[in-house]
Scaffold this active site. Structure first.
Site, PDB file in Angstrom:
ATOM      1  N   HIS A  80       0.824  -1.237   0.221  1.00 47.43           N
ATOM      2  CA  HIS A  80       0.064   0.064  -0.060  1.00 47.43           C
ATOM      3  C   HIS A  80       0.938   1.222  -0.035  1.00 47.43           C
ATOM      4  CE1 HIS A  80      -3.811  -2.239   1.932  1.00 47.43           C
ATOM      5  NE2 HIS A  80      -3.221  -2.538   0.639  1.00 47.43           N
ATOM      6  N   HIS A 237      -9.026  -1.843  -5.876  1.00 47.38           N
ATOM      7  CA  HIS A 237      -8.050  -2.247  -4.776  1.00 47.38           C
ATOM      8  C   HIS A 237      -6.854  -3.428  -5.282  1.00 47.38           C
ATOM      9  CE1 HIS A 237      -6.189  -2.587  -0.759  1.00 47.38           C
ATOM     10  NE2 HIS A 237      -5.943  -3.897  -1.164  1.00 47.38           N
ATOM     11  N   ASP A 241      -3.049  -2.580  -5.300  1.00 52.76           N
ATOM     12  CA  ASP A 241      -1.959  -3.491  -5.029  1.00 52.76           C
ATOM     13  C   ASP A 241      -0.902  -3.891  -6.106  1.00 52.76           C
ATOM     14  OD1 ASP A 241      -2.798  -3.654  -2.386  1.00 52.76           O
ATOM     15  OD2 ASP A 241      -3.788  -5.784  -2.799  1.00 52.76           O
ATOM     16  N   HIS A 264      -0.797 -11.053  -4.934  1.00 46.54           N
ATOM     17  CA  HIS A 264       0.761 -10.766  -4.596  1.00 46.54           C
ATOM     18  C   HIS A 264       1.781 -11.720  -5.114  1.00 46.54           C
ATOM     19  CE1 HIS A 264      -0.766  -7.584  -2.191  1.00 46.54           C
ATOM     20  NE2 HIS A 264      -1.370  -8.218  -1.350  1.00 46.54           N
ATOM     21  N   HIS A 344      31.062  12.746 -57.824  1.00 47.75           N
ATOM     22  CA  HIS A 344      30.591  14.171 -57.504  1.00 47.75           C
ATOM     23  C   HIS A 344      31.822  14.911 -57.621  1.00 47.75           C
ATOM     24  CE1 HIS A 344      29.242  17.159 -54.204  1.00 47.75           C
ATOM     25  NE2 HIS A 344      28.061  16.729 -54.617  1.00 47.75           N
TER      26      HIS A 344
END
Length: 438
Positions: A80, A237, A241, A264, A344
């Site tokens: 939390h 919630h 978490d 978890h 060139h």
């Protein structure tokens, strides 16, 4: 390379209460921390007041809460407070406790959000590197829980919470910013099923649980103080978490996190996978180093590993040096055998100016491709601005190419560059790129 700055707290702030699982009184204090500290816990009740880093490598147990441990020192139910700090955009903070578990307060992260607002948030003089997820990452377990992270330009969370037998199936999805976190997630409370209460008590858990800090689901009824705060409070919630567990990977991310029946256990598995994936990318990253003039940090073979260009379009022979992560110096030795000299101005060979710009773009691309999340990708030249050609470049010249990455946001980067011969600028420009998968 992100332009967003790291943030910490402006001052200390404290809160007291009872822990959810131990039921013990505790005082928690959040404190400012230096840049690159990350989030760290400190047990001030123990000798030497040891620290525990909020890292997936320190996850010990995940039953009904996330527990971190470093040796014999541990902290419980960290999700939390970590969620609140992450959701509110705090990168660096010390979380001091005089017990092993934060106070449960009302079962949500809202008291911690209020605590953070009381302390204040301030920017620090260091960039915050946000990891933009480029390839899908997935974890799943035998219980049917699954988390997948898809590429996204923002941090987005979508959660489907499902109880036993399909009870209380709820859904929540939102881009997570400090504003949406505070409004949409922070006050969602923890919950449990009535039939799980006694088994949890028998295990010595939820000793501080009451109807003032948790929602109890009995049958199809929600029992809690004051009624539900949201029709999908359980899913919210779970999302709250999830944010607290995922930050254990060690850094902010941009990506779409899709979680089905998260908990978890699987949350911290994904945090560990993120941590391992990032560390693998870092291991492949060339170390920023500056060597004396004339010594190559990257020789031609190493340049070929980073750039997709090949002769006659490879316009960098070697990289002479890096200065941090934002500056790079390359070199191109020009001989009469270069193909562009053949056509060139054959009677007076001159290197085309647009190829000098391309040489700057290639050196700048090397800077971009050294960023961990850009490993294995290709930098595409999008545009150039403020181009100026100062003097001709001819056979026998040694072209020194200096670039500096000034902005990197997601897949788009901006760099300044200049080419020099014998210390004189021959060309300069501002360049824009896009990094994409190979």
């Amino acid at each position: 390379m992100a332009t967003i700055k790291q943030k910490t707290l402006s001052k200390c702030a404290s809160i007291q209460g009872t822990s959810l699982h131990t039921g013990q009184p505790v005082k928690l204090t959040i404190k400012p921390a230096e840049v690159n500290t990350g989030l760290r816990f400190r047990r001030v009740d123990l000798p030497d007041k040891p620290f525990i880093e909020a890292s997936a490598a320190n996850v010990q147990t995940v039953e009904r809460a996330t527990t971190l441990a470093d040796g014999s020192v541990n902290v419980h139910t960290v999700e939390h407070i970590l969620s609140a700090l992450t959701g509110m955009g705090v990168d660096n903070a010390i979380i001091e406790m005089d017990a092993n578990e934060p106070p449960i307060c009302d079962g949500s992260a809202e008291p911690f959000v209020n605590l953070i607002k009381q302390a204040g948030i301030e920017e620090q003089d260091a960039p915050c590197a946000i990891w933009e997820i480029r390839e899908p990452l997935t974890v799943e377990n035998k219980n049917g829980s699954q988390i997948i992270i898809l590429p996204d330009k923002q941090f987005r969370v979508s959660v489907t919470a499902v109880g036993p037998g399909g009870r209380i199936t709820q859904y929540f999805s939102s881009v997570i910013t400090p504003e949406t976190y505070e409004k949409e997630l922070s006050n969602a409370r923890t919950f449990c099923f009535y039939e799980d209460i006694q088994p949890l008590l028998d295990k010595g858990l939820i000793q501080g649980g009451t109807l003032d800090n948790a929602i109890v689901i009995k049958g199809d009824q929600y029992i809690c103080a004051g009624g539900l705060r949201h029709h999908n409070e359980c899913a919210r919630h779970k999302a709250m978490d999830l944010i607290g567990d995922l930050i254990l990977n060690g850094r902010r991310i941009h990506g779409h996190v899709i979680a089905i029946m998260p908990g978890h256990g699987i949350n911290t598995q994904m945090a560990a996978k993120l941590q391992k994936t990032y560390e693998s990318m870092i291991a492949l990253r060339p170390k920023p180093v500056v060597l004396p003039a004339g010594d190559a940090v990257l020789d031609t073979n190493e340049v070929l590993k980073l750039l997709p260009h090949r002769y006659p379009f490879l316009l960098v022979d070697r990289i002479l040096g890096f200065e941090g992560d934002t500056k790079c110096t390359g070199q191109k030795n020009l001989t009469i055998n270069e193909l562009f000299f053949q056509g060139h101005f054959p009677g007076h060979p001159v290197m085309p100016g647009v190829l000098q710009v391309e040489a700057m773009a290639q050196v700048a691309s090397i800077l971009m491709l050294r960023i961990p999340e850009n490993q294995g990708k290709i930098g595409y030249f999008m545009s150039c601005d403020k181009v100026k050609w100062r003097r001709p470049v001819v056979p026998g010249d040694v072209l020194i190419i200096e670039t500096e990455l000034t902005k990197m946001r997601g897949a788009i980067g901006v760099a300044t560059g200049r080419c020099l011969v014998n210390g004189e600028v021959t060309c300069e420009a501002e360049l824009k790129f896009m990094v994409q998968d190979a």
